[in-house]
Design a protein around this motif. Structure first.
Motif, PDB file in Angstrom:
ATOM      1  N   ILE A  74      -0.501   1.388  -7.941  1.00 21.01           N
ATOM      2  CA  ILE A  74      -0.098   0.501  -9.039  1.00 21.01           C
ATOM      3  C   ILE A  74      -0.675  -0.893  -8.820  1.00 21.01           C
ATOM      4  CG2 ILE A  74       1.909  -0.638 -10.081  1.00 21.01           C
ATOM      5  CD1 ILE A  74       3.525   1.949  -9.491  1.00 21.01           C
ATOM      6  N   ARG A  98      -4.536  -0.549  -3.831  1.00 24.89           N
ATOM      7  CA  ARG A  98      -4.489   0.853  -4.271  1.00 24.89           C
ATOM      8  C   ARG A  98      -3.234   1.089  -5.108  1.00 24.89           C
ATOM      9  NH1 ARG A  98      -1.403   4.352  -0.674  1.00 24.89           N
ATOM     10  NH2 ARG A  98      -0.813   3.181   1.183  1.00 24.89           N
ATOM     11  N   GLY A 117      -1.549  -3.757   3.403  1.00 28.96           N
ATOM     12  CA  GLY A 117      -0.777  -3.703   4.644  1.00 28.96           C
ATOM     13  C   GLY A 117      -1.500  -3.170   5.852  1.00 28.96           C
ATOM     14  N   GLY A 118      -2.602  -2.431   5.657  1.00 24.15           N
ATOM     15  CA  GLY A 118      -3.267  -1.882   6.846  1.00 24.15           C
ATOM     16  C   GLY A 118      -4.356  -0.865   6.558  1.00 24.15           C
ATOM     17  N   ASN A 119      -4.418  -0.355   5.331  1.00 23.23           N
ATOM     18  CA  ASN A 119      -5.442   0.639   5.000  1.00 23.23           C
ATOM     19  C   ASN A 119      -6.756  -0.087   4.676  1.00 23.23           C
ATOM     20  OD1 ASN A 119      -7.073   2.646   3.916  1.00 23.23           O
ATOM     21  ND2 ASN A 119      -5.367   3.687   2.892  1.00 23.23           N
ATOM     22  N   ILE A 166       5.316   7.321 -11.290  1.00 27.20           N
ATOM     23  CA  ILE A 166       3.919   7.011 -11.610  1.00 27.20           C
ATOM     24  C   ILE A 166       3.012   7.815 -10.674  1.00 27.20           C
ATOM     25  CG2 ILE A 166       2.241   5.125 -11.864  1.00 27.20           C
ATOM     26  CD1 ILE A 166       4.797   4.876 -13.659  1.00 27.20           C
ATOM     27  N   GLY A 202       9.057   3.928 -13.805  1.00 26.49           N
ATOM     28  CA  GLY A 202       9.538   5.283 -13.543  1.00 26.49           C
ATOM     29  C   GLY A 202       8.569   5.955 -12.586  1.00 26.49           C
ATOM     30  N   ASP A 253       1.243  -8.151   6.709  1.00 27.50           N
ATOM     31  CA  ASP A 253       2.478  -7.413   6.472  1.00 27.50           C
ATOM     32  C   ASP A 253       3.430  -8.312   5.675  1.00 27.50           C
ATOM     33  OD1 ASP A 253       4.937  -6.159   6.651  1.00 27.50           O
ATOM     34  OD2 ASP A 253       5.027  -6.166   8.848  1.00 27.50           O
ATOM     35  N   VAL A 254       3.760  -7.918   4.445  1.00 31.50           N
ATOM     36  CA  VAL A 254       4.619  -8.788   3.628  1.00 31.50           C
ATOM     37  C   VAL A 254       6.044  -8.885   4.182  1.00 31.50           C
ATOM     38  CG1 VAL A 254       3.330  -8.481   1.468  1.00 31.50           C
ATOM     39  CG2 VAL A 254       5.267  -6.967   1.973  1.00 31.50           C
ATOM     40  N   LYS A 290      15.438  -1.963  -4.034  1.00 28.04           N
ATOM     41  CA  LYS A 290      14.913  -2.169  -5.395  1.00 28.04           C
ATOM     42  C   LYS A 290      15.977  -2.779  -6.299  1.00 28.04           C
ATOM     43  CE  LYS A 290      10.649  -0.766  -4.923  1.00 28.04           C
ATOM     44  NZ  LYS A 290       9.549  -1.730  -5.035  1.00 28.04           N
ATOM     45  N   GLY A 346      10.214  -3.530  -9.219  1.00 21.47           N
ATOM     46  CA  GLY A 346      11.432  -2.812  -8.849  1.00 21.47           C
ATOM     47  C   GLY A 346      11.204  -1.320  -8.986  1.00 21.47           C
ATOM     48  N   ASN A 401       4.337  -6.435  -5.341  1.00 19.63           N
ATOM     49  CA  ASN A 401       4.208  -5.006  -5.622  1.00 19.63           C
ATOM     50  C   ASN A 401       4.312  -4.124  -4.377  1.00 19.63           C
ATOM     51  OD1 ASN A 401       2.935  -2.514  -7.100  1.00 19.63           O
ATOM     52  ND2 ASN A 401       1.559  -2.942  -5.386  1.00 19.63           N
ATOM     53  N   VAL A 418       3.965   8.997  -5.007  1.00 22.94           N
ATOM     54  CA  VAL A 418       4.622  10.125  -5.681  1.00 22.94           C
ATOM     55  C   VAL A 418       3.992  11.448  -5.257  1.00 22.94           C
ATOM     56  CG1 VAL A 418       4.823  11.169  -7.985  1.00 22.94           C
ATOM     57  CG2 VAL A 418       5.683   8.878  -7.573  1.00 22.94           C
ATOM     58  N   TYR A 435      15.932   2.665  -0.240  1.00 24.03           N
ATOM     59  CA  TYR A 435      14.992   2.270  -1.302  1.00 24.03           C
ATOM     60  C   TYR A 435      15.743   1.782  -2.550  1.00 24.03           C
ATOM     61  CZ  TYR A 435      10.927   2.824  -4.460  1.00 24.03           C
ATOM     62  OH  TYR A 435       9.908   2.625  -5.368  1.00 24.03           O
ATOM     63  N   THR A 479       0.790   8.148  -8.277  1.00 22.80           N
ATOM     64  CA  THR A 479       0.098   7.447  -7.181  1.00 22.80           C
ATOM     65  C   THR A 479       0.324   8.217  -5.885  1.00 22.80           C
ATOM     66  OG1 THR A 479       1.989   6.131  -6.482  1.00 22.80           O
ATOM     67  CG2 THR A 479       0.642   5.191  -8.247  1.00 22.80           C
TER      68      THR A 479
HETATM   69  P1  NDP Z   1       1.351   3.228  -2.826  1.00 20.06           P
HETATM   70  O1  NDP Z   1       2.038   3.862  -1.656  1.00 20.06           O
HETATM   71  O2  NDP Z   1       0.337   4.016  -3.573  1.00 20.06           O
HETATM   72  O3  NDP Z   1       0.727   1.819  -2.375  1.00 20.06           O
HETATM   73  C1  NDP Z   1       1.531   0.912  -1.675  1.00 20.06           C
HETATM   74  C2  NDP Z   1       0.802  -0.381  -1.510  1.00 20.06           C
HETATM   75  O4  NDP Z   1       1.663  -1.286  -0.789  1.00 20.06           O
HETATM   76  C3  NDP Z   1      -0.451  -0.242  -0.683  1.00 20.06           C
HETATM   77  O5  NDP Z   1      -1.441  -1.138  -1.145  1.00 20.06           O
HETATM   78  C4  NDP Z   1      -0.005  -0.656   0.725  1.00 20.06           C
HETATM   79  O6  NDP Z   1      -1.041  -1.194   1.535  1.00 20.06           O
HETATM   80  C5  NDP Z   1       0.975  -1.751   0.371  1.00 20.06           C
HETATM   81  N1  NDP Z   1       1.897  -1.996   1.451  1.00 20.06           N
HETATM   82  C6  NDP Z   1       2.782  -1.143   2.023  1.00 20.06           C
HETATM   83  N2  NDP Z   1       3.452  -1.756   3.003  1.00 20.06           N
HETATM   84  C7  NDP Z   1       2.967  -3.022   3.074  1.00 20.06           C
HETATM   85  C8  NDP Z   1       3.232  -4.137   3.895  1.00 20.06           C
HETATM   86  N3  NDP Z   1       4.159  -4.089   4.877  1.00 20.06           N
HETATM   87  N4  NDP Z   1       2.538  -5.292   3.679  1.00 20.06           N
HETATM   88  C9  NDP Z   1       1.613  -5.368   2.700  1.00 20.06           C
HETATM   89  N5  NDP Z   1       1.304  -4.334   1.891  1.00 20.06           N
HETATM   90  C10 NDP Z   1       1.980  -3.170   2.081  1.00 20.06           C
HETATM   91  O7  NDP Z   1       2.526   2.753  -3.788  1.00 20.06           O
HETATM   92  P2  NDP Z   1       2.589   2.688  -5.395  1.00 20.06           P
HETATM   93  O8  NDP Z   1       1.350   2.097  -5.933  1.00 20.06           O
HETATM   94  O9  NDP Z   1       3.060   3.991  -5.881  1.00 20.06           O
HETATM   95  O10 NDP Z   1       3.813   1.680  -5.556  1.00 20.06           O
HETATM   96  C11 NDP Z   1       3.637   0.286  -5.753  1.00 20.06           C
HETATM   97  C12 NDP Z   1       4.999  -0.324  -5.998  1.00 20.06           C
HETATM   98  O11 NDP Z   1       5.611   0.304  -7.116  1.00 20.06           O
HETATM   99  C13 NDP Z   1       5.968  -0.150  -4.819  1.00 20.06           C
HETATM  100  O12 NDP Z   1       6.754  -1.302  -4.693  1.00 20.06           O
HETATM  101  C14 NDP Z   1       6.813   1.018  -5.257  1.00 20.06           C
HETATM  102  O13 NDP Z   1       8.070   1.009  -4.649  1.00 20.06           O
HETATM  103  C15 NDP Z   1       6.893   0.764  -6.746  1.00 20.06           C
HETATM  104  N6  NDP Z   1       7.220   1.946  -7.524  1.00 20.06           N
HETATM  105  C16 NDP Z   1       6.390   3.039  -7.508  1.00 20.06           C
HETATM  106  C17 NDP Z   1       6.722   4.142  -8.265  1.00 20.06           C
HETATM  107  C18 NDP Z   1       5.860   5.341  -8.314  1.00 20.06           C
HETATM  108  O14 NDP Z   1       6.269   6.307  -8.960  1.00 20.06           O
HETATM  109  N7  NDP Z   1       4.688   5.370  -7.719  1.00 20.06           N
HETATM  110  C19 NDP Z   1       7.944   4.183  -9.062  1.00 20.06           C
HETATM  111  C20 NDP Z   1       8.711   2.974  -9.024  1.00 20.06           C
HETATM  112  C21 NDP Z   1       8.357   1.910  -8.272  1.00 20.06           C
HETATM  113  P3  NDP Z   1      -2.077  -0.201   2.324  1.00 20.06           P
HETATM  114  O15 NDP Z   1      -3.012   0.318   1.271  1.00 20.06           O
HETATM  115  O16 NDP Z   1      -2.742  -1.087   3.295  1.00 20.06           O
HETATM  116  O17 NDP Z   1      -1.242   0.865   2.943  1.00 20.06           O
END
Ligand code: NDP
Length: 240
Positions: free
Chosen positions: A14, A12, A34-36, A180, A178, A55-56, A151, A133, A82, A185, A147, A182
């Motif tokens: 990014i 899900r 991670g769990g969803n 995004i 920046g 869990d990463v 990062k 990052g 990611n 945010v 965070y 999702t």
């Molecule tokens: P989301 O919260 O929308 O999605 C996070 C994803 O990471 C999900 O697929 C989730 O899995 C997975 N996840 C969380 N914890 C774990 C874990 N312990 N083990 C495995 N998977 C895990 O995040 P975004 O898509 O917004 O963000 C993606 C990346 O981009 C992140 O690293 C975030 O820090 C970075 N980022 C995002 C920004 C933004 O504005 N959105 C800005 C800058 C960086 P599950 O679906 O199972 O919960």
């Protein structure tokens, strides 16, 4: 034969956009989450990309998870780190657990995933690692010492590992998104988000696909001379 990519948090947000972009660029893709499970099931049904839950932040789970992907899909050539979480609070309210969880998953996850896959890439003489990052790791952000530290650590991790991978044909780069649009945010209160958007010269949030395009470039054959770099994709919010 198609090269094989694993995208953490790839079902899900990014990560989903990255999984889809890599697949359309010709990679065989496996997506970790991670769990969803509900979202992962829907993602796999729509895209046909297999999804794997672990869990990463758990070292052994990454070793076992990557071994399972290699047994079922094939040798991993590309890792996109990611997966990430936020546990925001100002320092005087942040708990030790908030600190540790963010470091464990956001930064520890990168270490765990490359420990599981880097030796294979080196042996085969080709590999790509892309770490996600954040602009907030570059600039800092109020209420995010955990965070921002994790990062920022990713950017140092990227430059150090790039030096180790270079002579084996393994490039290691980062993207720094920046803000995004999702789920991560959408958790930010709207008045705070309005203030953030007002500081983005392009005047809007980014789309997940705009990050995915950058990641897909860094994973391509054509990016073979790019290593140790951070590609900032942030609408001009922070010029690093
Ligand atoms: P989301 O919260 O929308 O999605 C996070 C994803 O990471 C999900 O697929 C989730 O899995 C997975 N996840 C969380 N914890 C774990 C874990 N312990 N083990 C495995 N998977 C895990 O995040 P975004 O898509 O917004 O963000 C993606 C990346 O981009 C992140 O690293 C975030 O820090 C970075 N980022 C995002 C920004 C933004 O504005 N959105 C800005 C800058 C960086 P599950 O679906 O199972 O919960």
């Amino acid at each position: 034969m198609a090269r094989i990519a694993i995208v953490t948090g790839g079902t899900r947000g990014i990560g989903e956009a990255i999984s889809v972009a890599l697949r359309s660029q010709g990679f065989t893709v496996a997506a970790n989450y991670g769990g969803n499970a509900e979202k992962a099931k829907a993602f796999t049904e729509v895209t046909g990309i297999p999804s794997y839950c672990w869990d990463v932040g758990d070292h052994q789970a990454c070793i076992d998870g990557c071994a399972q992907v290699e047994a079922e899909v094939g040798p991993i050539d590309v890792v996109v780190n990611n997966a990430g979480i936020t546990r925001d609070a100002v320092l005087h309210r942040m708990t030790y657990d908030d600190w540790n969880e963010v470091m464990r998953i956001n930064l520890g996850g990168c270490f765990n995933m490359v420990k599981a896959t880097f030796a294979g890439m080196r042996e085969r003489g080709w590999g790509r690692v892309v770490n996600v990052g954040s602009v907030n790791g570059q600039s800092g952000q109020y209420g995010q010492v955990n965070y921002a530290a994790a990062k920022s650590g990713i950017h140092g991790f990227t430059k150090a590992l790039a030096q180790e991978g270079a002579k084996f044909g393994v490039t290691v780069n980062a993207v720094a998104p920046g803000y995004i649009d999702t789920d991560m945010v959408s958790a930010v209160p709207q008045p705070v988000l309005d203030k953030i958007i007002a500081k983005i010269p392009i005047g809007r949030l980014g789309q997940a696909e705009e990050i995915a395009r950058g990641v897909a470039f860094l994973c391509s054959e054509q990016a073979g001379f790019v290593t140790g770099s951070t590609l900032s994709i942030n609408g001009g919010q922070h010029m690093y």
